[in-house]
Design a protein around this motif. Sequence first.
Motif, mmCIF file in Angstrom:
data_model
loop_
_atom_site.group_PDB
_atom_site.id
_atom_site.type_symbol
_atom_site.label_atom_id
_atom_site.label_comp_id
_atom_site.label_asym_id
_atom_site.label_seq_id
_atom_site.Cartn_x
_atom_site.Cartn_y
_atom_site.Cartn_z
ATOM 1 N N GLN A 58 3.813 45.935 -0.099
ATOM 2 C CA GLN A 58 3.315 44.406 -0.139
ATOM 3 C C GLN A 58 3.082 44.029 1.222
ATOM 4 O O GLN A 58 3.668 44.376 2.324
ATOM 5 C CB GLN A 58 4.530 43.735 -0.536
ATOM 6 N N PHE A 59 1.925 43.307 1.283
ATOM 7 C CA PHE A 59 1.178 42.755 2.633
ATOM 8 C C PHE A 59 1.418 41.187 2.610
ATOM 9 O O PHE A 59 1.257 40.664 1.495
ATOM 10 C CB PHE A 59 -0.128 43.022 2.780
ATOM 11 N N GLN A 60 1.703 40.634 3.670
ATOM 12 C CA GLN A 60 1.641 39.108 3.739
ATOM 13 C C GLN A 60 0.773 39.136 5.071
ATOM 14 O O GLN A 60 0.665 39.370 6.008
ATOM 15 C CB GLN A 60 2.878 38.552 4.166
ATOM 16 N N ASN A 61 -0.636 38.524 4.539
ATOM 17 C CA ASN A 61 -1.859 38.574 5.666
ATOM 18 C C ASN A 61 -1.932 39.977 5.871
ATOM 19 O O ASN A 61 -2.138 40.740 5.041
ATOM 20 C CB ASN A 61 -1.570 37.669 6.793
ATOM 21 N N ASN A 62 -2.033 40.327 7.121
ATOM 22 C CA ASN A 62 -2.198 41.617 7.563
ATOM 23 C C ASN A 62 -0.860 42.438 7.824
ATOM 24 O O ASN A 62 -0.897 43.734 8.524
ATOM 25 C CB ASN A 62 -3.291 41.693 8.627
ATOM 26 N N GLY A 63 0.105 41.723 7.613
ATOM 27 C CA GLY A 63 1.591 42.340 7.933
ATOM 28 C C GLY A 63 2.252 43.121 6.797
ATOM 29 O O GLY A 63 2.150 42.679 5.705
ATOM 30 N N VAL A 64 2.727 44.146 6.853
ATOM 31 C CA VAL A 64 3.521 44.831 6.125
ATOM 32 C C VAL A 64 5.020 44.042 5.784
ATOM 33 O O VAL A 64 5.835 43.772 6.505
ATOM 34 C CB VAL A 64 3.963 46.054 6.232
ATOM 35 N N VAL A 65 5.391 43.581 4.330
ATOM 36 C CA VAL A 65 6.289 42.787 4.188
ATOM 37 C C VAL A 65 7.440 43.896 3.608
ATOM 38 O O VAL A 65 8.737 43.853 3.822
ATOM 39 C CB VAL A 65 6.326 41.931 3.084
ATOM 40 N N ASP A 66 6.865 44.899 2.626
ATOM 41 C CA ASP A 66 7.809 45.903 1.989
ATOM 42 C C ASP A 66 7.189 47.156 1.907
ATOM 43 O O ASP A 66 6.281 47.105 1.054
ATOM 44 C CB ASP A 66 8.508 45.238 0.644
ATOM 45 N N ASP A 67 7.509 48.152 2.482
ATOM 46 C CA ASP A 67 6.845 49.541 2.057
ATOM 47 C C ASP A 67 8.113 50.491 1.665
ATOM 48 O O ASP A 67 7.779 51.798 2.171
ATOM 49 C CB ASP A 67 6.027 49.911 3.254
#
Lengths: 111, 112
Positions: A48-57
């Motif tokens: 899951q990405f929020q904008n270009n950052g990873v939230v959950d991998d």
Amino acid sequence: EAGVAQSPRYKIIEKRQSVAFWCNPISGHATLYWYQQILGQGPKLLIQFQNNGVVDDSQLPKDRFSAERLKGVDSTLKIQPAKLEDSAVYLCASSFQGEQFFGPGTRLTVL
Amino acid sequence: GDSVTQMEGPVTLSEEAFLTINCTYTATGYPSLFWYVQYPGEGLQLLLKATKADDKGSNKGFEATYRKETTSFHLEKGSVQVSDSAVYFCALTDTGRRALTFGSGTRLQVQP
């Protein structure tokens, strides 16, 4: 309004080869998801990405899977090297105000 | 962790029959609950949702009520049509986690 676009729609590769999938979310949607749907099962979150950052991998097999989201818009998911068990449909989704919109998916067959 | 359990399919009904697809869930927080539908050859579409206990989601003649006491969100329709033939997925998002957790899906086949 255009929906979530994915390409290619179908891909057949040999095991140990590499493959990449592309996703273009709905314009303005900040959150982007990649799911893996194995035949007969429900989709499972990969990243899951929020904008270009990873939230959950937490469920991404990082030894072979990688993903990036360029400038907070398009995203690419890569598998290198592929295994037989990676055969599945890879779904991209983007969300707005809590509702997720899914693309048509890429069906990957690993021989 | 969170999980969703659906009744196994396929469910085969005659047109105009009553439909129930059972769904139960396990979650640690206060989940929102969803039903998604996947028609043949198409992508996943949101069918209906409920965000808190006792809420009823409805769309296209389908209904589901969020039952916290039984941790259930069963899908119902009073009179199914051939065009309702599809795979139905129950799903949830839990507090602080917006990604969906899906059940395994239930295939519905409606015969004329």
